[in-house]
Design an enzyme around this catalytic site. Structure first.
Site, PDB file in Angstrom:
ATOM      1  N   HIS A 122       5.479   3.064  -5.332  1.00 24.23           N
ATOM      2  CA  HIS A 122       5.356   1.810  -4.724  1.00 24.23           C
ATOM      3  C   HIS A 122       5.923   0.854  -5.470  1.00 24.23           C
ATOM      4  O   HIS A 122       5.861   0.779  -6.901  1.00 24.23           O
ATOM      5  CB  HIS A 122       4.164   1.695  -4.471  1.00 24.23           C
ATOM      6  N   ASP A 199      -0.851   5.655 -10.773  1.00 30.85           N
ATOM      7  CA  ASP A 199      -1.124   4.858  -9.761  1.00 30.85           C
ATOM      8  C   ASP A 199      -1.926   5.600  -8.551  1.00 30.85           C
ATOM      9  O   ASP A 199      -1.467   6.562  -7.827  1.00 30.85           O
ATOM     10  CB  ASP A 199       0.110   4.323  -8.958  1.00 30.85           C
ATOM     11  N   GLN A 202      -3.669   5.050  -3.605  1.00 30.09           N
ATOM     12  CA  GLN A 202      -3.980   5.964  -2.451  1.00 30.09           C
ATOM     13  C   GLN A 202      -4.707   7.108  -2.766  1.00 30.09           C
ATOM     14  O   GLN A 202      -5.511   7.556  -1.996  1.00 30.09           O
ATOM     15  CB  GLN A 202      -2.521   6.535  -1.833  1.00 30.09           C
ATOM     16  N   LYS A 225      -8.238  -0.838  -0.343  1.00 27.99           N
ATOM     17  CA  LYS A 225      -8.101   0.404   0.207  1.00 27.99           C
ATOM     18  C   LYS A 225      -9.151   1.435   0.223  1.00 27.99           C
ATOM     19  O   LYS A 225      -9.353   2.488   1.101  1.00 27.99           O
ATOM     20  CB  LYS A 225      -6.776   1.103  -0.338  1.00 27.99           C
ATOM     21  N   CYS A 364       7.056  -0.932   1.181  1.00 27.64           N
ATOM     22  CA  CYS A 364       7.094  -1.199  -0.345  1.00 27.64           C
ATOM     23  C   CYS A 364       7.572  -0.058  -1.474  1.00 27.64           C
ATOM     24  O   CYS A 364       7.062   0.021  -2.219  1.00 27.64           O
ATOM     25  CB  CYS A 364       5.749  -1.724  -1.090  1.00 27.64           C
TER      26      CYS A 364
HETATM   27  N1  PLP Z   1       0.622   1.596  -5.086  1.00 23.59           N
HETATM   28  C1  PLP Z   1       0.470   2.286  -4.142  1.00 23.59           C
HETATM   29  C2  PLP Z   1       0.719   3.641  -3.961  1.00 23.59           C
HETATM   30  C3  PLP Z   1       0.082   1.473  -2.841  1.00 23.59           C
HETATM   31  O1  PLP Z   1       0.283   2.167  -1.835  1.00 23.59           O
HETATM   32  C4  PLP Z   1      -0.428   0.154  -2.874  1.00 23.59           C
HETATM   33  C5  PLP Z   1      -0.559  -0.534  -1.864  1.00 23.59           C
HETATM   34  O2  PLP Z   1       0.020  -0.195  -0.700  1.00 23.59           O
HETATM   35  C6  PLP Z   1      -0.089  -0.337  -4.217  1.00 23.59           C
HETATM   36  C7  PLP Z   1       0.254   0.178  -5.431  1.00 23.59           C
HETATM   37  C8  PLP Z   1      -0.334  -1.762  -4.412  1.00 23.59           C
HETATM   38  O3  PLP Z   1      -1.782  -2.079  -4.292  1.00 23.59           O
HETATM   39  P1  PLP Z   1      -2.224  -3.661  -4.117  1.00 23.59           P
HETATM   40  O4  PLP Z   1      -1.202  -4.415  -3.236  1.00 23.59           O
HETATM   41  O5  PLP Z   1      -3.631  -3.471  -3.501  1.00 23.59           O
HETATM   42  O6  PLP Z   1      -2.187  -4.169  -5.457  1.00 23.59           O
END
Ligand code: PLP
Length: 406
Positions: A122, A199, A202, A225, A364
């Protein structure tokens, strides 16, 4: 026995209609809905118990502080971290990863040093490393996924060279649903003396996570999430890494003493939490995680596996559906387009007319989309309250899209 009807009844929003149709919420990958216990905790947090934390000696401040600090242990349990002092609160994964980039990586990376990323990341786990590339001459090494969307852990380990200072990988792709064997990556990286950031934005939503078993140095989660409020999140930072990390932001809670010429820091983890935090959101995240633990993380995972299997089965009958990512153990996240050239935005508009919420776009994850050779896709991402009947509603609506756009 997982009672999905009982689970659904706890989410007020799920009983509303969208465009005259019962809501089918399949945009959990972007953000999840909130159960009544979390809504109640937010209301109580502001209506009955609100005050700033760590500062006041009065009753309300003690209550907020107790609830806020209590969340640290909930997160510790949720991730099976050894100590709650290894949990840093933040506003979500984006902040968590930026904190590691600025606080841990920046001071120890020199021009020519490398960071290994998978192509599936992401932007939250790409852009902070681009800052280091632009500002410090750090090189980003990319590891591709195969045709099914799997990431070979050995390929990640092989990409680690003498100049590699960090590996940063997702535990579950937000586009393909691929689950990454982060434990194997951590084992290989450890042998080469390189820390690993995972990360977990998810993955932590869909499967039990044990940071000790994984053996990672950093593990980021995001509250919104995880059925908690937006503006909440946390990152596990191994004690040894925390000792190496310098503060990311300055002010408020993170200091011990400030004089005209000097400043000393509060003890970790507060050293890394500057200013007034997202008090009520963080408390709400704790309530959400407790609620998930109560439901049982294995039960949630098993329920979502049933949804995934049902979706895979039903999608097999749609030979005009281009599904991205066919990894065996994938989560219930499906990105797709429809043959005939209908744009993902148009598909998502038709689905919305049927009450079905999906995400459309590049999620993203532009490097991944480029690797896959696709533009925008629709993404249906399932959560713990979705049902097999909702899979069927999605399939019916997709059949309609196919008729409309073919
Ligand atoms: N990493 C992954 C795999 C994500 O799906 C997301 C959010 O869509 C993020 C990071 C970023 O999370 P946040 O926008 O809550 O900081």
């Amino acid at each position: 026995m997982y009672d999905v009807a009982d689970v659904r009844a706890q989410f007020p929003i799920l009983s509303r209609e969208i465009n005259g149709k019962p809501l089918v919420y399949l945009d959990n990958g972007a953000s999840a809905q909130k159960p009544q216990v979390v809504l109640d905790a937010i209301t109580r947090g502001y209506a009955e118990e609100y005050s700033n934390v760590h500062r006041g000696l009065h009753t309300l401040s003690s209550i907020s502080t107790e609830r806020y600090e209590g969340t640290r242990d909930v997160v510790r349990r949720f991730l099976n971290a050894p100590s709650q002092d290894e949990i840093v609160f933040n506003t979500g994964t984006t902040e968590g990863i930026n904190m590691i980039a600025y606080g841990w990586a920046m001071p120890r990376m020199e021009p020519g040093d490398e960071i290994v990323l998978s192509i599936m990341e992401h932007h939250a786990n790409i852009v902070p490393w681009h800052f280091l590339r632009e500002r410090q001459g750090v090189k980003i090494k990319w590891v591709d996924v195969d045709a099914k969307g799997d990431l070979d852990p050995q390929a990640v380990i092989d990409a680690i060279g003498p100049k590699t200072k960090l590996v940063a990988v997702t535990h579950m792709s937000n586009v393909l649903g691929t689950v990454v064997d982060v434990k194997a990556i951590c084992e290989g990286a450890r042998e080469k003396g390189v820390p690993v950031l995972v990360d977990g934005s998810q993955a932590a939503v869909h499967m039990p996570v044990d940071v000790q078993e994984i053996g990672c140095d950093f593990y980021a989660i995001t509250g919104h999430k995880l059925y908690g409020p937006s503006g909440s999140g946390a990152i596990f930072v191994k004690k040894a890494r925390m000792a190496e990390m310098r503060p990311f932001m300055g002010g408020g809670d993170m200091i011990d003493q400030v004089t005209r010429d000097t400043v000393t820091w509060n003890a970790p983890p507060m050293k890394f939490e500057a200013g007034t935090p997202s008090i009520v959101s963080t408390i709400g995240m704790g309530v959400a995680l407790d609620w998930m633990l109560e439901l049982g993380l294995d039960n949630i995972a098993a329920h979502e596996r049933r949804l995934r299997d049902r979706a895979i089965e039903r999608f097999k009958g749609l030979n005009w559906l281009n599904l991205q990512g066919q990894s065996e153990g994938k989560g219930a996240i499906f990105s797709f387009t429809i043959e005939g050239g209908a744009h993902a935005h148009d598909i998502s508009t038709v689905l919305d007319k049927k009450g079905i919420a999906v995400r459309a776009g590049t999620h993203c994850a532009m490097p991944l989309m480029e690797h896959l050779g696709t533009g925008a896709t629709c993404r249906a991402s399932f959560g713990l309250y979705n049902t097999e009947a909702e899979v069927d509603r999605l399939v019916e609506a997709l059949e309609l899209c196919h008729e409309l756009f073919a």
